[in-house]
Design an enzyme around this catalytic site. Sequence first.
Site, short mmCIF file in Angstrom:
data_model
loop_
_atom_site.label_atom_id
_atom_site.label_comp_id
_atom_site.label_asym_id
_atom_site.label_seq_id
_atom_site.Cartn_x
_atom_site.Cartn_y
_atom_site.Cartn_z
N GLY A 35 -21.44 28.04 1.06
CA GLY A 35 -22.26 29.14 1.59
C GLY A 35 -21.63 29.88 2.76
CD GLU A 36 -18.47 27.08 6.57
OE1 GLU A 36 -17.26 27.33 6.45
OE2 GLU A 36 -18.90 26.12 7.23
CE LYS A 191 -50.37 46.92 12.48
NZ LYS A 191 -49.11 46.94 11.72
NE ARG A 193 -48.32 42.35 13.46
CZ ARG A 193 -48.11 42.33 12.15
NH1 ARG A 193 -48.28 41.22 11.47
NH2 ARG A 193 -47.71 43.42 11.51
CB SER A 222 -43.11 43.07 6.10
OG SER A 222 -42.73 41.74 5.87
CB THR A 223 -47.31 41.26 4.18
OG1 THR A 223 -48.05 42.12 5.08
CG2 THR A 223 -46.62 40.17 4.97
CB THR A 226 -49.46 47.78 7.96
OG1 THR A 226 -49.29 46.60 8.74
CG2 THR A 226 -49.64 48.98 8.86
C1 R5P Z 1 -45.80 47.12 12.74
O1 R5P Z 1 -46.56 47.52 13.59
C2 R5P Z 1 -44.95 48.00 11.87
O2 R5P Z 1 -44.92 49.31 12.34
C3 R5P Z 1 -45.38 47.94 10.42
O3 R5P Z 1 -46.59 48.64 10.27
C4 R5P Z 1 -45.54 46.53 9.98
O4 R5P Z 1 -44.43 45.79 10.37
C5 R5P Z 1 -45.72 46.42 8.50
O5 R5P Z 1 -45.85 45.09 8.15
P1 R5P Z 1 -46.74 44.64 6.95
O6 R5P Z 1 -46.27 45.40 5.72
O7 R5P Z 1 -46.47 43.16 6.83
O8 R5P Z 1 -48.17 44.91 7.28
#
Ligand code: R5P
Length: 292
Positions: A35-36, A191, A193, A222-223, A226
Amino acid sequence: MKVVGGPSSMELGRRVAEALGLELIEASTKRFPDGEFYFRYLQPIAGEELLIVQSLYPPQDEHLMELLAMTYTARDLGASKITLFIPYLAYSRQDERYLDGECLTSDLVRHLLEGVGADALYTVDVHSMKVLERYRIPAYNLTAAGELARYFADRGLKDPLILAPDDEEMALERVRYAAEVIEAEYDSLKKERDRYTGEIKTYAKELSVRGRDVIIIDDIISTGRTTANAARILKEMGAARVYAGVTHLLLRGNALELIKSAGVEEVVGTDSVPGSLSRVSVAPLIAEALNP
Ligand code: R5P
């Protein structure tokens, strides 16, 4: 100046070299059985100015090690100036020590990049300017928000509204700019968190969206929670079509399904994270920044 595309951004490296009319340097990379990482410049680089292109999307630690090896070697072999173009600067959401004892990982990345000899850094839609402000080398943020908004606007939109899914400073700056580019209005949601569980809550508010098309502009998916939360609120308030133009499409797990099921018609991102939804290139942004 010559351009080197790292393993995470080979195609983008070619686009950047083309946009700037510069030579692309050849390099050889491989992974050993354990893996290096192995890296070798295939052309002499002593005395050369180099632009290293390497985005730090997942697996971010592997991509970071690759970038460190490329930068360290360039310095070690006598490159005269090393500029990094890191469209997605991983760890930038860890921009503050939110809980006692936490690693300020964005600053660890700064130490590493500066430590191996980088002379300047350009990134795209960094999550927080606090990250770049800690750099001792010049560190610049570029934005793809205008081009992402233009992607949808060029297809014809009904009385468009640009929306930020949260009201952080950078999110507002992005929507203000995108709205200016396509001559539209902009607004934002609020929003929160939870710092322990990572759970997010988006608050509905009075928005004039009935019958209008809305483009959600953000830095990262990401997930997908948001974007999905914002889309759900917009649809409940009577928005016509909802689109998402997001610079870094990390799209973990079922993010895309979640977003589509919340009513988003189309998601578009940039080649900071290469994929089938990367319809906007960040190459012209760095070309413009280096060669205005
Ligand atoms: C966070 O405040 C960023 O601006 C994005 O809204 C956030 O990282 C998106 O992450 P996720 O898709 O997990 O909600």
